[in-house]
Design an enzyme around this catalytic site. Structure first.
Site, PDB file in Angstrom:
ATOM      1  N   ARG A 206      -7.370  -0.513  -6.786  1.00  0.00           N
ATOM      2  CA  ARG A 206      -7.646   0.620  -5.889  1.00  0.00           C
ATOM      3  C   ARG A 206      -7.793   1.891  -6.745  1.00  0.00           C
ATOM      4  O   ARG A 206      -6.978   2.113  -7.643  1.00  0.00           O
ATOM      5  CB  ARG A 206      -6.526   0.787  -4.838  1.00  0.00           C
ATOM      6  CG  ARG A 206      -6.435  -0.413  -3.884  1.00  0.00           C
ATOM      7  CD  ARG A 206      -5.563  -0.113  -2.686  1.00  0.00           C
ATOM      8  NE  ARG A 206      -6.211   0.798  -1.754  1.00  0.00           N
ATOM      9  CZ  ARG A 206      -5.576   1.383  -0.728  1.00  0.00           C
ATOM     10  NH1 ARG A 206      -4.291   1.150  -0.535  1.00  0.00           N
ATOM     11  NH2 ARG A 206      -6.226   2.192   0.089  1.00  0.00           N
TER      12      ARG A 206
ATOM     13  N   GLN B 206      -2.097   2.875   9.914  1.00  0.00           N
ATOM     14  CA  GLN B 206      -0.792   2.907   9.225  1.00  0.00           C
ATOM     15  C   GLN B 206       0.232   3.730  10.006  1.00  0.00           C
ATOM     16  O   GLN B 206       1.432   3.474   9.926  1.00  0.00           O
ATOM     17  CB  GLN B 206      -0.947   3.513   7.818  1.00  0.00           C
ATOM     18  CG  GLN B 206      -1.654   2.622   6.817  1.00  0.00           C
ATOM     19  CD  GLN B 206      -3.151   2.882   6.786  1.00  0.00           C
ATOM     20  OE1 GLN B 206      -3.748   3.277   7.778  1.00  0.00           O
ATOM     21  NE2 GLN B 206      -3.765   2.642   5.649  1.00  0.00           N
TER      22      GLN B 206
ATOM     23  N   ASP C   4      -1.876  10.867  -2.448  1.00  0.00           N
ATOM     24  CA  ASP C   4      -2.301   9.790  -3.354  1.00  0.00           C
ATOM     25  C   ASP C   4      -2.635  10.317  -4.735  1.00  0.00           C
ATOM     26  O   ASP C   4      -2.526   9.606  -5.726  1.00  0.00           O
ATOM     27  CB  ASP C   4      -3.488   9.032  -2.771  1.00  0.00           C
ATOM     28  CG  ASP C   4      -3.022   8.171  -1.629  1.00  0.00           C
ATOM     29  OD1 ASP C   4      -2.934   8.678  -0.503  1.00  0.00           O
ATOM     30  OD2 ASP C   4      -2.685   6.991  -1.877  1.00  0.00           O
TER      31      ASP C   4
ATOM     32  N   ARG D 183       0.862  -1.183   0.000  1.00  0.00           N
ATOM     33  CA  ARG D 183       0.000   0.000   0.000  1.00  0.00           C
ATOM     34  C   ARG D 183       0.897   1.231   0.000  1.00  0.00           C
ATOM     35  O   ARG D 183       2.111   1.120   0.123  1.00  0.00           O
ATOM     36  CB  ARG D 183      -1.019   0.003   1.161  1.00  0.00           C
ATOM     37  CG  ARG D 183      -0.598  -0.570   2.481  1.00  0.00           C
ATOM     38  CD  ARG D 183       0.419   0.203   3.252  1.00  0.00           C
ATOM     39  NE  ARG D 183       0.134   1.611   3.370  1.00  0.00           N
ATOM     40  CZ  ARG D 183       1.042   2.531   3.627  1.00  0.00           C
ATOM     41  NH1 ARG D 183       2.328   2.190   3.800  1.00  0.00           N
ATOM     42  NH2 ARG D 183       0.738   3.801   3.730  1.00  0.00           N
ATOM     43  N   GLY D 184       0.238   2.414  -0.135  1.00  0.00           N
ATOM     44  CA  GLY D 184       1.014   3.642  -0.312  1.00  0.00           C
ATOM     45  C   GLY D 184       1.152   3.872  -1.813  1.00  0.00           C
ATOM     46  O   GLY D 184       1.543   2.948  -2.551  1.00  0.00           O
ATOM     47  N   ALA D 185       0.845   5.099  -2.258  1.00  0.00           N
ATOM     48  CA  ALA D 185       0.709   5.361  -3.697  1.00  0.00           C
ATOM     49  C   ALA D 185       1.912   4.906  -4.551  1.00  0.00           C
ATOM     50  O   ALA D 185       1.733   4.144  -5.510  1.00  0.00           O
ATOM     51  CB  ALA D 185       0.405   6.843  -3.903  1.00  0.00           C
TER      52      ALA D 185
ATOM     53  N   ASN E 240      -5.301  12.481   0.155  1.00  0.00           N
ATOM     54  CA  ASN E 240      -4.392  11.665   0.965  1.00  0.00           C
ATOM     55  C   ASN E 240      -5.270  10.933   1.987  1.00  0.00           C
ATOM     56  O   ASN E 240      -6.501  11.116   2.031  1.00  0.00           O
ATOM     57  CB  ASN E 240      -3.324  12.534   1.634  1.00  0.00           C
ATOM     58  CG  ASN E 240      -2.220  11.707   2.280  1.00  0.00           C
ATOM     59  OD1 ASN E 240      -1.676  10.796   1.653  1.00  0.00           O
ATOM     60  ND2 ASN E 240      -1.895  11.978   3.524  1.00  0.00           N
ATOM     61  N   LYS E 241      -4.645  10.137   2.806  1.00  0.00           N
ATOM     62  CA  LYS E 241      -5.377   9.316   3.789  1.00  0.00           C
ATOM     63  C   LYS E 241      -6.416  10.125   4.558  1.00  0.00           C
ATOM     64  O   LYS E 241      -6.142  11.255   4.964  1.00  0.00           O
ATOM     65  CB  LYS E 241      -4.352   8.679   4.736  1.00  0.00           C
ATOM     66  CG  LYS E 241      -4.896   7.808   5.826  1.00  0.00           C
ATOM     67  CD  LYS E 241      -5.804   6.712   5.329  1.00  0.00           C
ATOM     68  CE  LYS E 241      -5.159   5.806   4.302  1.00  0.00           C
ATOM     69  NZ  LYS E 241      -6.153   4.974   3.562  1.00  0.00           N
TER      70      LYS E 241
END
Ligand code: MRU
Length: 345
Positions: free
Chosen positions: A86, A194, A235, A44-46, A245-246
């Site tokens: 995603r 996270q 992201d 995960r993470g862009a 973003n998150k």
């Protein structure tokens, strides 16, 4: 700790959903394995999602054993499967487009092995570029970090979210490595934690002083003068600078502005999507209700309660002090300056 590693004919993926309690790797042997790992947020993470998808594309080509003429239609299936994993992080689509372009350039190559090799090399270049960009983001970002700073970050924009070094954590690492006195407040980042699980782990590993806080504590800390600077990852960044973003990033940005605290986004140019004019056009992933009703398998709410679980939010550009990229730091007006940045070599 490497998020992904190419092993020659498979992709080793560190299963981040199990960290920090267990260190488990999945050896992805097919594009379907990679797609599943992205969906299940093992990777995960862009930027890490983008690089993993590029290797997934290469694996898809390696799995093909038919006539070379049939390869493009097989690769369309591969690309579609990886693209549906995603929706928010644009790095996924950026990397797949780069792989697709490379495949198109192979139109006159008649040997399947050669095309497969070219695609593996391209995925490797995408990973290598990410590594390089993060170190440059660190260098540029270090310019805005004071000699002594308490930095708040949200989610995990570190080595685990990228191929190496990280974006927001890349800046923090560069500042720490240059001898500055850095202390980090890590938001735990509900629902999937996270910040607690990954950011805390990474910073402890690098011996960078870190204090973990629950998400609802950021305002209180700022009010008490305990935060000098906020740095987060991204992201997807729209043409006008609005940044997805998150979930929870927007609240932190508003709080930072209310307290006169600089709020920076750190991201490679592969996260900038000039095709979307504003943040309103960015697709926001919604995740299962289970992630809110439960906390890692333990029920914490009535089983029948309604739940809303958007995984990202959009911070309007007006709250962003600057966007730190591998090409330098961009400030407002973003519509003009992001465009200039993107056309610059
Ligand atoms: O849902 P996740 O864990 O993939 O979300 C990650 C983030 O929001 C990160 O901040 C972002 O991808 C930047 S990573 C360098």
């Amino acid at each position: 700790m490497k998020s992904i590693e190419w092993l020659g004919n498979s992709l080793r993926i560190l299963d981040q959903s199990k960290l920090p309690v267990e260190t488990v790797y999945r050896n992805a042997l097919s594009y379907k394995d990679v797609a599943e790992a992205i969906e299940h947020m093992e990777v995960r993470g862009a930027p890490a999602i983008g690089a993993a998808a590029a290797y997934g594309f290469a694996l898809g080509a390696l799995e093909y054993h038919g006539d070379i003429e049939g390869l493009p239609s097989h690769m369309e299936v591969v690309q579609d499967r990886l693209a549906e994993t995603r929706p928010t992080a644009v790095n996924l689509f950026w990397a797949l487009r780069r792989m697709e372009d490379r495949l198109r350039e192979c139109w006159d190559v008649e040997d399947l092995d050669e095309v497969q090799q070219i695609l593996i090399e391209e995925a490797g270049r995408i990973a290598e570029d990410d590594r390089r960009m993060n170190h440059l983001i660190g260098e540029h970002g270090n310019e805005i970090v004071p000699e002594k700073a308490n930095i708040l970050t949200h989610c995990n924009a570190g080595a685990l979210a990228t191929v190496e070094y990280g974006t927001a954590l890349g800046v923090i690492r560069a500042a720490h490595e240059s001898g500055k006195s850095i202390h980090v407040y890590a938001d735990e980042t509900r629902p999937l934690l996270q910040g607690a699980r990954l950011t805390a782990l990474e910073l402890l590993g690098d011996k960078i002083p870190v204090t973990l806080i629950a998400d609802n504590m950021a305002g209180y800390l700022m009010q008490q003068g305990k935060v000098d600077l906020v740095i987060v990852g991204a992201d997807r960044i729209a043409a006008n600078g609005d940044t997805a973003n998150k979930i929870g990033t927007y609240s932190v940005a508003v709080l930072a502005q209310a307290h006169g605290i600089p709020f920076y986004v750190a991201a490679p140019t592969s996260t900038i999507d000039l095709k979307v004019a504003t943040g309103q056009e960015i697709p926001i992933e919604e995740r299962p209700a289970k992630e809110i009703r439960e906390c890692f398998g333990v029920q914490i709410a009535p089983a029948e309660v309604n739940v809303y679980n958007p995984a990202f939010d959009v911070t309007p550009a007006k709250y962003i002090t600057g966007i730190i990229t591998e090409k330098g730091i961009v400030t407002a007006p973003y519509s003009v300056n992001l465009l200039k940045l993107m056309v610059r070599p």
